[in-house]
Motif scaffolding. Sequence first.
Motif, PDB file in Angstrom:
ATOM      1  N   LEU A  57       0.805  -1.217   0.000  1.00 22.83           N
ATOM      2  CA  LEU A  57       0.000   0.000   0.000  1.00 22.83           C
ATOM      3  C   LEU A  57       0.841   1.272   0.000  1.00 22.83           C
ATOM      4  O   LEU A  57       0.567   2.189  -0.741  1.00 22.83           O
ATOM      5  CB  LEU A  57      -0.949   0.002   1.191  1.00 22.83           C
ATOM      6  N   GLY A  58       1.884   1.356   0.795  1.00 21.45           N
ATOM      7  CA  GLY A  58       2.707   2.557   0.839  1.00 21.45           C
ATOM      8  C   GLY A  58       3.713   2.649  -0.286  1.00 21.45           C
ATOM      9  O   GLY A  58       4.171   3.718  -0.640  1.00 21.45           O
ATOM     10  N   ARG A  59       4.080   1.521  -0.875  1.00 20.49           N
ATOM     11  CA  ARG A  59       5.088   1.498  -1.923  1.00 20.49           C
ATOM     12  C   ARG A  59       4.540   1.911  -3.275  1.00 20.49           C
ATOM     13  O   ARG A  59       5.183   2.639  -4.016  1.00 20.49           O
ATOM     14  CB  ARG A  59       5.662   0.086  -2.038  1.00 20.49           C
ATOM     15  N   ARG A  60       3.374   1.431  -3.625  1.00 24.34           N
ATOM     16  CA  ARG A  60       2.802   1.708  -4.939  1.00 24.34           C
ATOM     17  C   ARG A  60       1.570   2.595  -4.811  1.00 24.34           C
ATOM     18  O   ARG A  60       0.600   2.435  -5.511  1.00 24.34           O
ATOM     19  CB  ARG A  60       2.433   0.402  -5.638  1.00 24.34           C
ATOM     20  N   ALA A  61       1.610   3.531  -3.911  1.00 21.01           N
ATOM     21  CA  ALA A  61       0.460   4.386  -3.645  1.00 21.01           C
ATOM     22  C   ALA A  61       0.355   5.476  -4.712  1.00 21.01           C
ATOM     23  O   ALA A  61       1.358   5.950  -5.216  1.00 21.01           O
ATOM     24  CB  ALA A  61       0.602   5.032  -2.277  1.00 21.01           C
ATOM     25  N   GLY A  65      -3.098  10.995  -3.546  1.00 20.43           N
ATOM     26  CA  GLY A  65      -4.084  10.435  -2.627  1.00 20.43           C
ATOM     27  C   GLY A  65      -3.489   9.801  -1.384  1.00 20.43           C
ATOM     28  O   GLY A  65      -4.023   9.936  -0.301  1.00 20.43           O
ATOM     29  N   LEU A  66      -2.383   9.116  -1.531  1.00 20.44           N
ATOM     30  CA  LEU A  66      -1.790   8.437  -0.389  1.00 20.44           C
ATOM     31  C   LEU A  66      -0.401   8.995  -0.076  1.00 20.44           C
ATOM     32  O   LEU A  66       0.479   8.288   0.405  1.00 20.44           O
ATOM     33  CB  LEU A  66      -1.727   6.930  -0.657  1.00 20.44           C
ATOM     34  N   PHE A  67      -0.214  10.262  -0.330  1.00 17.59           N
ATOM     35  CA  PHE A  67       1.058  10.917  -0.070  1.00 17.59           C
ATOM     36  C   PHE A  67       1.509  10.795   1.384  1.00 17.59           C
ATOM     37  O   PHE A  67       2.686  10.547   1.639  1.00 17.59           O
ATOM     38  CB  PHE A  67       0.988  12.394  -0.505  1.00 17.59           C
ATOM     39  N   PRO A  68       0.612  10.921   2.360  1.00 20.02           N
ATOM     40  CA  PRO A  68       1.038  10.741   3.754  1.00 20.02           C
ATOM     41  C   PRO A  68       1.651   9.367   4.017  1.00 20.02           C
ATOM     42  O   PRO A  68       2.607   9.250   4.779  1.00 20.02           O
ATOM     43  CB  PRO A  68      -0.244  10.927   4.562  1.00 20.02           C
ATOM     44  N   LEU A  72       5.424   8.680   5.473  1.00 18.59           N
ATOM     45  CA  LEU A  72       5.639   7.825   6.637  1.00 18.59           C
ATOM     46  C   LEU A  72       6.626   6.714   6.320  1.00 18.59           C
ATOM     47  O   LEU A  72       7.539   6.440   7.089  1.00 18.59           O
ATOM     48  CB  LEU A  72       4.306   7.242   7.118  1.00 18.59           C
ATOM     49  N   ARG A  73       6.456   6.093   5.183  1.00 18.20           N
ATOM     50  CA  ARG A  73       7.350   5.021   4.766  1.00 18.20           C
ATOM     51  C   ARG A  73       8.773   5.529   4.589  1.00 18.20           C
ATOM     52  O   ARG A  73       9.739   4.893   5.000  1.00 18.20           O
ATOM     53  CB  ARG A  73       6.842   4.443   3.449  1.00 18.20           C
TER      54      ARG A  73
END
Length: 88
Positions: A57-61, A65-68, A72-73
């Motif tokens: 989820l954090g790698r290919r976000a 939309g999923l910048f946060p 964090l990652r």
Amino acid sequence: MLRCQILGHRFRFYGEGKTMRWRCVRGCGAEGAKRYPSEADAQRYARAFDREDLEDLGRRAPLVGLFPLRLLRALRRRGRKSAGNRTT
């Protein structure tokens, strides 16, 4: 269904003979099918599409939309690198 309009459909894929079928699990009625030359092809494509990549989820976000999650990652990765460089 409002949830599908806002969040998008959540399709599940499965094979029935030479046909791969998909249906939204949220119950909005969205569904479809595609026929393949062999039953093995239909099963293979159904398995390939029927995945939920929660671990990525954090790698290919999506960038915005999923910048946060990306931030964090990156911070976690940076913390691990700096902790590995310390000498005790």
